[in-house]
Motif scaffolding. Structure first.
Motif, short mmCIF file in Angstrom:
data_model
loop_
_atom_site.label_atom_id
_atom_site.label_comp_id
_atom_site.label_asym_id
_atom_site.label_seq_id
_atom_site.Cartn_x
_atom_site.Cartn_y
_atom_site.Cartn_z
N VAL A 7 -19.46 5.75 50.74
CA VAL A 7 -18.70 4.56 50.90
C VAL A 7 -19.08 3.44 50.17
CG1 VAL A 7 -18.18 5.37 53.20
CG2 VAL A 7 -20.27 3.97 53.12
N LEU A 34 -22.62 7.39 53.92
CA LEU A 34 -22.24 6.74 55.32
C LEU A 34 -23.64 6.67 56.21
CD1 LEU A 34 -20.40 5.43 57.35
CD2 LEU A 34 -19.54 7.96 57.65
N ALA A 36 -18.80 -0.09 57.20
CA ALA A 36 -19.14 1.21 56.56
C ALA A 36 -18.70 2.19 57.36
CB ALA A 36 -20.65 1.39 56.16
N ASP A 49 -14.76 2.68 56.99
CA ASP A 49 -14.51 3.09 55.57
C ASP A 49 -14.46 4.64 55.54
OD1 ASP A 49 -13.91 0.62 54.67
OD2 ASP A 49 -15.84 0.36 53.71
N GLY A 50 -15.73 5.02 56.20
CA GLY A 50 -15.96 6.48 56.17
C GLY A 50 -14.74 7.13 57.07
N THR A 71 -11.19 7.60 55.56
CA THR A 71 -11.58 8.66 54.80
C THR A 71 -11.13 10.03 55.71
OG1 THR A 71 -12.72 7.55 53.11
CG2 THR A 71 -12.52 10.16 53.05
#
Length: 329
Positions: free
Chosen positions: A168, A183, A231, A234-235, A238
Motif C-alpha cells: 500500500v 499493509l 493504510a 487502502d488495503g 483493493t
C-alpha cells in the motif's frame, strides 16, 4: 454425546476444546506451547494435549471424539496434513495430521490459524448468514480469510487471504517478505505499537496505549492512528474491489479499540470507494474462542465429507457458541 477435539496452537499457548455437533464448546482447556524447549517438544505437547482431551471426552460423554481439528500458524499443506513452516514454533515439514491421527485413532483435519478463525466467524459469529465475507485479523501481522458459502477459500497453493502483504506504500518500510510498504508493516497492532512508541518517546507504549491516547485527543496519537487507518483502508478497498464481500469482519488486537478504530475506518473506506458497494464492516464476535470453534468445524466438516455426518454444524438459534459447560485450565 457426539463431539470432536479442537486445538488452536499459538506461538506461546494452546487453546483446546471438545466441540459438539451444534458448534457449542463442551469443555475448554489451555496449556503452554513449550516452544522454549524446541520444535520436537511443541509437537509432543500437542499430541499429549490431544490425547488428554480424548480421555476427558470418553470419561464425560461415554464415547471417544469422532475426529479432531487443529489450527496452526505459519505455512501449511492442508491437503497432505503437513505443517510446512512456522518461525515462531521452530518447525518444518511436520506431518501433524498423521501424528495426531495415529495418537487418537481418529481422522484429523489441519488448518491455518487465521483461516480457521475466519471459518468460525463466518459460520457462527459476525458473518453468520453472509454468503461471502472477508475476515481480517489485525495482530502482530495481518492475515485474512475469504469466506464463500460458509467455507473458507484456501487458494491453489494454500495461501489465499494474505492481505497483509498487499503493498500500500511502495516507498514504505521494508517487510520480512522482501517487499516494501506492506499493509501489515503499517496497520497491524505491532506496526501501531512501533509507531506510537517512537512518537510518544515511551519504548513500552503499545497499540492499546495509542488508542487510549487517541480517545483523549493526543495529537501525536491521532496522527499515528490516522496513518494506520489510511493504510488499512487502502488495503481494504483493493480487497473489496477484487472479492466483493457482503461482510467485512475485523478481529485481532487492534480491533479491541472498538469504535475508535471502526468509525474512522468506515469513513476512510467510504472516501476511497467509487463504484464498489461497501460491505458491512463489523468487529469479530467470537474473541479468542474463534480458533477452537473453527478447528472444531474443520473436524465436523471432515466427518461430513467422509459421509459420517448428515449436515454441517451451525449454532443453535439463540445460543452463543462461545459458552461451554466446563472450563479447565
Amino acid at each position: 454425546m457426539r463431539h470432536v477435539i479442537a486445538l488452536d496452537v499459538g506461538g506461546t499457548g494452546m487453546k483446546a476444546a471438545l466441540v459438539g455437533a451444534d458448534g457449542a464448546l463442551l469443555h475448554e482447556a489451555r496449556r503452554a506451547t513449550g516452544r522454549e524447549h524446541g520444535a520436537d517438544a511443541v509437537v509432543r505437547n500437542i499430541l499429549d494435549f490431544a490425547a488428554d482431551l480424548r480421555r476427558v471426552g470418553e470419561e464425560r460423554f461415554g464415547v471417544p471424539a469422532e475426529a479432531a481439528g487443529v489450527a496452526v500458524p505459519g505455512i501449511i499443506d492442508a491437503e497432505h496434513g503437513i505443517a510446512v513452516f512456522a518461525a515462531n514454533l521452530g518447525w518444518r515439514d511436520v506431518p501433524l495430521r498423521q501424528l495426531l491421527s495415529e495418537r487418537l485413532g481418529a481422522p484429523v483435519a489441519l488448518g491455518h490459524d487465521v483461516r480457521t478463525g475466519g471459518l468460525a466467524e463466518g459460520r457462527l459469529g459476525a458473518g453468520r448468514g453472509a454468503d461471502r465475507f472477508l475476515f481480517l485479523a489485525l495482530g502482530t501481522g495481518i492475515a485474512g480469510a475469504i469466506g464463500i458459502d460458509g467455507r473458507v477459500e484456501p487458494g491453489a497453493h494454500g495461501s489465499a487471504g494474505e492481505i497483509g502483504h498487499i503493498v500500500v506504500r511502495p516507498d514504505g518500510p521494508p517487510c520480512g517478505c522482501g517487499q516494501r510498504g506492506c499493509l501489515e508493516r503499517l496497520a497491524s497492532a505491532s506496526a501501531v505499537t512501533e509507531a506510537w512508541a517512537a512518537a510518544s518517546g515511551d519504548p513500552d507504549a503499545d497499540a492499546a496505549d495509542c488508542a487510549k491516547a487517541v480517545e483523549s485527543g493526543d495529537p501525536r496519537a491521532v496522527a499515528v492512528w490516522q496513518q494506520a487507518v489510511g493504510a488499512l483502508a487502502d488495503g481494504l478497498v483493493t480487497a473489496l474491489t477484487l472479492l466483493d464481500p457482503r461482510t467485512l469482519i475485523i478481529g485481532g488486537g487492534l480491533a479491541e479499540a472498538g469504535e475508535t478504530l471502526f468509525l474512522p475506518l468506515r469513513a476512510a473506506v467510504d472516501e476511497r470507494i467509487t463504484f464498489q458497494p461497501r460491505p458491512g464492516i463489523v468487529p469479530a464476535a467470537l474473541g479468542d474462542t474463534a480458533g477452537c470453534l473453527g478447528a472444531g468445524l474443520l473436524a465436523w466438516d471432515l466427518l461430513a465429507a467422509e459421509g459420517d455426518l448428515e449436515s454441517l454444524p451451525t449454532a443453535r438459534p439463540g445460543t452463543d457458541p462461545r459458552q461451554s459447560t466446563e472450563v479447565s485450565t
